[in-house]
Design an enzyme around this catalytic site. Structure first.
Site, PDB file in Angstrom:
ATOM      1  N   LYS A   9       0.832  -1.200   0.000  1.00 43.95           N
ATOM      2  CA  LYS A   9       0.000   0.000   0.000  1.00 43.95           C
ATOM      3  C   LYS A   9       0.876   1.263   0.000  1.00 43.95           C
ATOM      4  O   LYS A   9       2.093   1.182   0.172  1.00 43.95           O
ATOM      5  CB  LYS A   9      -0.958  -0.076   1.201  1.00 43.95           C
ATOM      6  CG  LYS A   9      -1.921  -1.284   1.106  1.00 43.95           C
ATOM      7  CD  LYS A   9      -2.915  -1.342   2.261  1.00 43.95           C
ATOM      8  CE  LYS A   9      -3.827  -2.563   2.147  1.00 43.95           C
ATOM      9  NZ  LYS A   9      -4.863  -2.598   3.225  1.00 43.95           N
ATOM     10  N   TYR A  49     -12.484  -3.557  -3.457  1.00 43.79           N
ATOM     11  CA  TYR A  49     -13.094  -3.572  -2.121  1.00 43.79           C
ATOM     12  C   TYR A  49     -14.625  -3.547  -2.216  1.00 43.79           C
ATOM     13  O   TYR A  49     -15.286  -2.912  -1.388  1.00 43.79           O
ATOM     14  CB  TYR A  49     -12.573  -2.396  -1.284  1.00 43.79           C
ATOM     15  CG  TYR A  49     -11.169  -2.579  -0.738  1.00 43.79           C
ATOM     16  CD1 TYR A  49     -10.831  -3.687   0.046  1.00 43.79           C
ATOM     17  CD2 TYR A  49     -10.173  -1.630  -0.974  1.00 43.79           C
ATOM     18  CE1 TYR A  49      -9.544  -3.853   0.561  1.00 43.79           C
ATOM     19  CE2 TYR A  49      -8.886  -1.784  -0.450  1.00 43.79           C
ATOM     20  CZ  TYR A  49      -8.578  -2.904   0.314  1.00 43.79           C
ATOM     21  OH  TYR A  49      -7.304  -3.060   0.836  1.00 43.79           O
ATOM     22  N   ASN A 117      -2.145  -0.330   7.282  1.00 45.97           N
ATOM     23  CA  ASN A 117      -1.670  -1.701   7.537  1.00 45.97           C
ATOM     24  C   ASN A 117      -0.773  -2.250   6.432  1.00 45.97           C
ATOM     25  O   ASN A 117      -0.448  -3.412   6.416  1.00 45.97           O
ATOM     26  CB  ASN A 117      -2.835  -2.626   7.892  1.00 45.97           C
ATOM     27  CG  ASN A 117      -3.887  -2.693   6.821  1.00 45.97           C
ATOM     28  OD1 ASN A 117      -3.646  -2.249   5.694  1.00 45.97           O
ATOM     29  ND2 ASN A 117      -5.034  -3.248   7.147  1.00 45.97           N
ATOM     30  N   HIS A 120      -1.699  -5.833   1.462  1.00 51.06           N
ATOM     31  CA  HIS A 120      -2.951  -6.554   1.206  1.00 51.06           C
ATOM     32  C   HIS A 120      -2.618  -7.959   0.747  1.00 51.06           C
ATOM     33  O   HIS A 120      -1.606  -8.175   0.081  1.00 51.06           O
ATOM     34  CB  HIS A 120      -3.753  -5.858   0.099  1.00 51.06           C
ATOM     35  CG  HIS A 120      -4.821  -6.739  -0.487  1.00 51.06           C
ATOM     36  ND1 HIS A 120      -6.020  -6.968   0.161  1.00 51.06           N
ATOM     37  CD2 HIS A 120      -4.858  -7.503  -1.607  1.00 51.06           C
ATOM     38  CE1 HIS A 120      -6.743  -7.813  -0.561  1.00 51.06           C
ATOM     39  NE2 HIS A 120      -6.062  -8.153  -1.637  1.00 51.06           N
ATOM     40  N   GLU A 131      -9.461 -10.849  -7.877  1.00 50.69           N
ATOM     41  CA  GLU A 131      -8.590  -9.669  -7.766  1.00 50.69           C
ATOM     42  C   GLU A 131      -7.543  -9.625  -8.881  1.00 50.69           C
ATOM     43  O   GLU A 131      -7.212  -8.547  -9.380  1.00 50.69           O
ATOM     44  CB  GLU A 131      -7.920  -9.654  -6.384  1.00 50.69           C
ATOM     45  CG  GLU A 131      -8.936  -9.408  -5.264  1.00 50.69           C
ATOM     46  CD  GLU A 131      -8.396  -9.634  -3.853  1.00 50.69           C
ATOM     47  OE1 GLU A 131      -7.173  -9.883  -3.710  1.00 50.69           O
ATOM     48  OE2 GLU A 131      -9.194  -9.542  -2.895  1.00 50.69           O
TER      49      GLU A 131
END
Ligand SMILES: Nc1nc2c(ncn2[C@@H]2O[C@H](COP(=O)(O)OP(=O)(O)OP(=O)(O)O)[C@@H](O)[C@H]2O)c(=O)[nH]1
Ligand SMILES: [Mg+2]
Length: 139
Positions: A9, A49, A117, A120, A131
């Site tokens: 990320k 998402y 965080n 992913h 995905e």
């Protein structure tokens, strides 16, 4: 053998932790199969998402994921999906087990509930296929 999708990320890229994450994938014996540095956009995030679109914190996810470039990739190996989820640690870095990426490097949640965080990973083989199609345009 399985293939899973990973994302480093914006905070991971900005903080110079791409190599650290890739090292953990590679030393575990997984084979990288795709990888790109790219900028996400609202449309692709809404697909990725989709199950979280209705959540009150969705705009926080969007803001976070659009902060800067991300690394999106896939790798292949034995039990790749579950092993990568264990390597990342649980969603909330404050609760992640020591030794996981999220415990060792990620930040949050802060007073707004914002979590950075850092990584992913697909949560099932079916999610991984979905995905990979979203990010790399393949069936
Ligand atoms: N602010 C906020 N963000 C959340 C919360 N729950 C999840 N998120 C964010 O939404 C992302 C996706 O949530 P989940 O799919 O449930 O968690 P995950 O599978 O561990 O994380 P991903 O690998 O990013 O999909 C998380 O990584 C967080 O960035 C929450 O309660 N508050
Ligand atoms: Mg998830």
């Amino acid at each position: 053998m399985q293939e899973t999708l990973f994302i480093i990320k914006p905070d991971g890229v900005r903080r110079g932790l791409v190599g650290e994450v890739l090292r953990r994938i590679e030393r575990r014996g997984f084979q990288l199969t795709r990888m790109e540095l790219r900028q996400a956009n609202k449309d692709i995030l809404a697909q990725h998402y989709a199950d979280l679109l209705e959540k009150p914190f969705y705009h926080q996810i969007e803001t976070y994921m659009l902060e800067g470039p991300i690394v999106v990739g896939t790798f292949y190996g034995s039990d790749a999906v579950k092993t990568w989820r264990k390597t990342m640690g649980v969603t909330n870095p404050a609760e992640a087990e020591l030794g996981t990426i999220r415990a060792d490097f990620a930040q949050g949640p802060d007073s707004n509930g914002d979590m950075r965080n850092m990584v992913h990973g697909s949560d099932s083989v079916e999610s991984a296929q979905r995905e990979i199609a979203i990010w790399f345009g393949e069936d």
